[in-house]
Write a protein that holds these residues in place. Sequence first.
Motif, PDB file in Angstrom:
ATOM      1  N   GLY A  96      -9.787  32.455 -72.816  1.00  0.00           N
ATOM      2  CA  GLY A  96      -8.662  31.205 -73.495  1.00  0.00           C
ATOM      3  C   GLY A  96      -8.317  31.808 -74.853  1.00  0.00           C
ATOM      4  O   GLY A  96      -7.264  31.046 -75.284  1.00  0.00           O
ATOM      5  N   GLN A  97      -9.201  32.395 -75.656  1.00  0.00           N
ATOM      6  CA  GLN A  97      -8.964  32.757 -76.797  1.00  0.00           C
ATOM      7  C   GLN A  97      -7.733  33.757 -77.108  1.00  0.00           C
ATOM      8  O   GLN A  97      -6.671  33.457 -77.779  1.00  0.00           O
ATOM      9  CB  GLN A  97     -10.007  33.430 -77.635  1.00  0.00           C
ATOM     10  CG  GLN A  97     -10.979  32.668 -78.012  1.00  0.00           C
ATOM     11  CD  GLN A  97     -10.711  31.506 -78.903  1.00  0.00           C
ATOM     12  OE1 GLN A  97     -10.341  30.422 -78.885  1.00  0.00           O
ATOM     13  NE2 GLN A  97     -10.284  31.935 -80.149  1.00  0.00           N
TER      14      GLN A  97
ATOM     15  N   ASP B 184      -2.690  23.122 -74.982  1.00  0.00           N
ATOM     16  CA  ASP B 184      -4.150  23.440 -74.419  1.00  0.00           C
ATOM     17  C   ASP B 184      -4.694  22.398 -73.443  1.00  0.00           C
ATOM     18  O   ASP B 184      -5.007  21.378 -74.309  1.00  0.00           O
ATOM     19  CB  ASP B 184      -4.865  23.865 -75.582  1.00  0.00           C
ATOM     20  CG  ASP B 184      -6.264  24.391 -75.398  1.00  0.00           C
ATOM     21  OD1 ASP B 184      -6.689  24.088 -74.074  1.00  0.00           O
ATOM     22  OD2 ASP B 184      -7.134  24.967 -76.000  1.00  0.00           O
TER      23      ASP B 184
ATOM     24  N   THR C 236     -11.963  29.592 -67.890  1.00  0.00           N
ATOM     25  CA  THR C 236     -13.412  29.641 -68.106  1.00  0.00           C
ATOM     26  C   THR C 236     -14.101  28.399 -67.643  1.00  0.00           C
ATOM     27  O   THR C 236     -15.373  28.200 -67.281  1.00  0.00           O
ATOM     28  CB  THR C 236     -13.774  29.922 -69.668  1.00  0.00           C
ATOM     29  OG1 THR C 236     -13.059  31.005 -69.976  1.00  0.00           O
ATOM     30  CG2 THR C 236     -15.272  30.193 -69.765  1.00  0.00           C
ATOM     31  N   LYS C 237     -13.294  27.241 -67.825  1.00  0.00           N
ATOM     32  CA  LYS C 237     -14.021  25.790 -68.046  1.00  0.00           C
ATOM     33  C   LYS C 237     -13.619  25.351 -66.466  1.00  0.00           C
ATOM     34  O   LYS C 237     -14.099  25.781 -65.590  1.00  0.00           O
ATOM     35  CB  LYS C 237     -13.314  25.069 -68.945  1.00  0.00           C
ATOM     36  CG  LYS C 237     -13.370  25.553 -70.295  1.00  0.00           C
ATOM     37  CD  LYS C 237     -14.489  25.778 -70.962  1.00  0.00           C
ATOM     38  CE  LYS C 237     -14.393  26.876 -72.266  1.00  0.00           C
ATOM     39  NZ  LYS C 237     -15.537  27.283 -72.865  1.00  0.00           N
TER      40      LYS C 237
ATOM     41  N   SER D  82      -8.189  27.844 -71.148  1.00  0.00           N
ATOM     42  CA  SER D  82      -9.230  28.243 -70.875  1.00  0.00           C
ATOM     43  C   SER D  82      -9.747  28.276 -69.445  1.00  0.00           C
ATOM     44  O   SER D  82     -10.166  27.073 -69.377  1.00  0.00           O
ATOM     45  CB  SER D  82     -10.372  28.151 -72.009  1.00  0.00           C
ATOM     46  OG  SER D  82     -11.617  28.463 -71.346  1.00  0.00           O
TER      47      SER D  82
HETATM   48  N1  PLP Z   1      -9.523  25.945 -75.547  1.00  0.00           N
HETATM   49  C1  PLP Z   1     -10.513  25.002 -75.374  1.00  0.00           C
HETATM   50  C2  PLP Z   1     -10.097  23.415 -75.431  1.00  0.00           C
HETATM   51  C3  PLP Z   1     -11.747  25.566 -75.366  1.00  0.00           C
HETATM   52  O1  PLP Z   1     -12.905  24.435 -74.949  1.00  0.00           O
HETATM   53  C4  PLP Z   1     -12.188  26.790 -75.190  1.00  0.00           C
HETATM   54  C5  PLP Z   1     -13.723  27.081 -75.062  1.00  0.00           C
HETATM   55  O2  PLP Z   1     -14.441  26.401 -75.267  1.00  0.00           O
HETATM   56  C6  PLP Z   1     -11.049  27.724 -75.639  1.00  0.00           C
HETATM   57  C7  PLP Z   1      -9.694  27.391 -75.656  1.00  0.00           C
HETATM   58  C8  PLP Z   1     -11.293  29.158 -75.543  1.00  0.00           C
HETATM   59  O3  PLP Z   1     -11.652  29.892 -74.422  1.00  0.00           O
HETATM   60  P1  PLP Z   1     -12.578  30.787 -73.968  1.00  0.00           P
HETATM   61  O4  PLP Z   1     -13.894  30.531 -74.061  1.00  0.00           O
HETATM   62  O5  PLP Z   1     -12.166  31.225 -72.730  1.00  0.00           O
HETATM   63  O6  PLP Z   1     -12.165  32.137 -74.815  1.00  0.00           O
END
Ligand code: PLP
Length: 432
Positions: free
Chosen positions: A87-88, A184, A207-208, A205
């Motif tokens: 996500g970053q 986002d 990931t979530k 992200s």
């Molecule tokens: N955006 C939001 C709202 C998040 O909660 C997060 C991670 O916790 C990110 C971006 C960053 O994602 P990643 O951890 O996959 O790099």
Amino acid sequence: MAERTLHPETLALHAGWRADPTTGAVAPPIYQTTSYQFRDTEHAANLFALSEMGNIYTRIGNPTTDILEQRVTALEGGAAAVAVASGQAASAYAIQTLARAGDNIVSGTDLYGGTYNLFTNTLPDMGIEVRFVDPADPDAFARAADDKTRAFYAETLPNPKLAVCPIGEIAAAGRPLGIPLIMDNTAAPLLCRPFDHGAAIIVYSTTKYIGGHGTSIGGMVIDGGNLDWAAHAERQPMLNRPDPSYHGVVWAEAAKAHGPVAYALRLRTVLLRDLGAALSPLSAFQLIQGVETLPLRMPRHCDNALKVAAFLNERSGVTRTIHPSLATGVQKDRAQKYMTGGLGALVGFELAGGEAAGRAFIDALQLFYHVANIGDARSLAIHPASTTHSQLSLKDLELTGVSAGYVRLSIGLEHSDDIIADLDQALTAAGA
Ligand code: PLP
């Protein structure tokens, strides 16, 4: 199949893939390959000249990753997507596709901590200024903008405040100026569709919730294809001036043969090519598995969170519960307008006993995991004042909405009775 007319439940299972043409395999294959054999020199030249789309090298694109990209694009009603390693990386590339040293963006203050760091330190180190405004005041975005502003940025449902972003109002302020709104939407897939409200770009992200299983880090940038970049040539030079990094191509022109995808094309062909945060094909496969059950999972997350919020709201020892279902006034109106698919599964609350009570509560949890994450199938909890926000001064803690006794919950898919029973016993153990 005409994908846009299908429902999300169907798209999540079918968009972007039918079956392997060679083997008939139904599940998306994991194309664990770095490179791709060109048919002949003309084919290779066409791919590099962008006159034909296809696979060149997995840093820039991969067939498994492509299925994930198509699936999420279909769910969001976008034009194209680029999946990346986290996500970053998604939020950094989303901005760097439009802004370079000397440019700026305007962002809401309510951001995930990693994004806040990127915007406060790393992007400014690269010469990209980030101007922060209160996201609850949509007019503040245009007021902070100047002729070097390349994008607005905000989160749909930022924690810890969980105040739903006025997406339509911010997007409408930017559009006449040629400034896209990047949303986002990590905390609200399927619950909110930012493109329906005028956003031009969505960042995830993955990931979530999109993965949901907590096995794979990933990110995605989705191009809504809904902003006419060529009509704003002065505002958006990166897409309208010859790009020396790709033999002088003008992205708004080059993309025409492939649809309204100039933004996604530059992101993939320049940012992913040069900075290289590519998603691994195996992670793309894992994330596809997540997408397939997303429409089933999100309503359950939301139902459980509603019950938890109602429980905490009545529980002795809890001084404040934060969840969009408990919002009032304009916050309530925004939650109803934008979160049409459900109010999300993040819940915050404050304990009368301050930091000591917050820590005691976390230590007493038995079912919840104590982790710095959200959006897992399992219920998660964290006490920000002693962890994610421990470097902040008391004043900054207050500004971000984190008090000493604040606890953040990410409500999972367990039975709600079991979730609530664990919260109840931990609250009792913390003296609440
Ligand atoms: N955006 C939001 C709202 C998040 O909660 C997060 C991670 O916790 C990110 C971006 C960053 O994602 P990643 O951890 O996959 O790099």
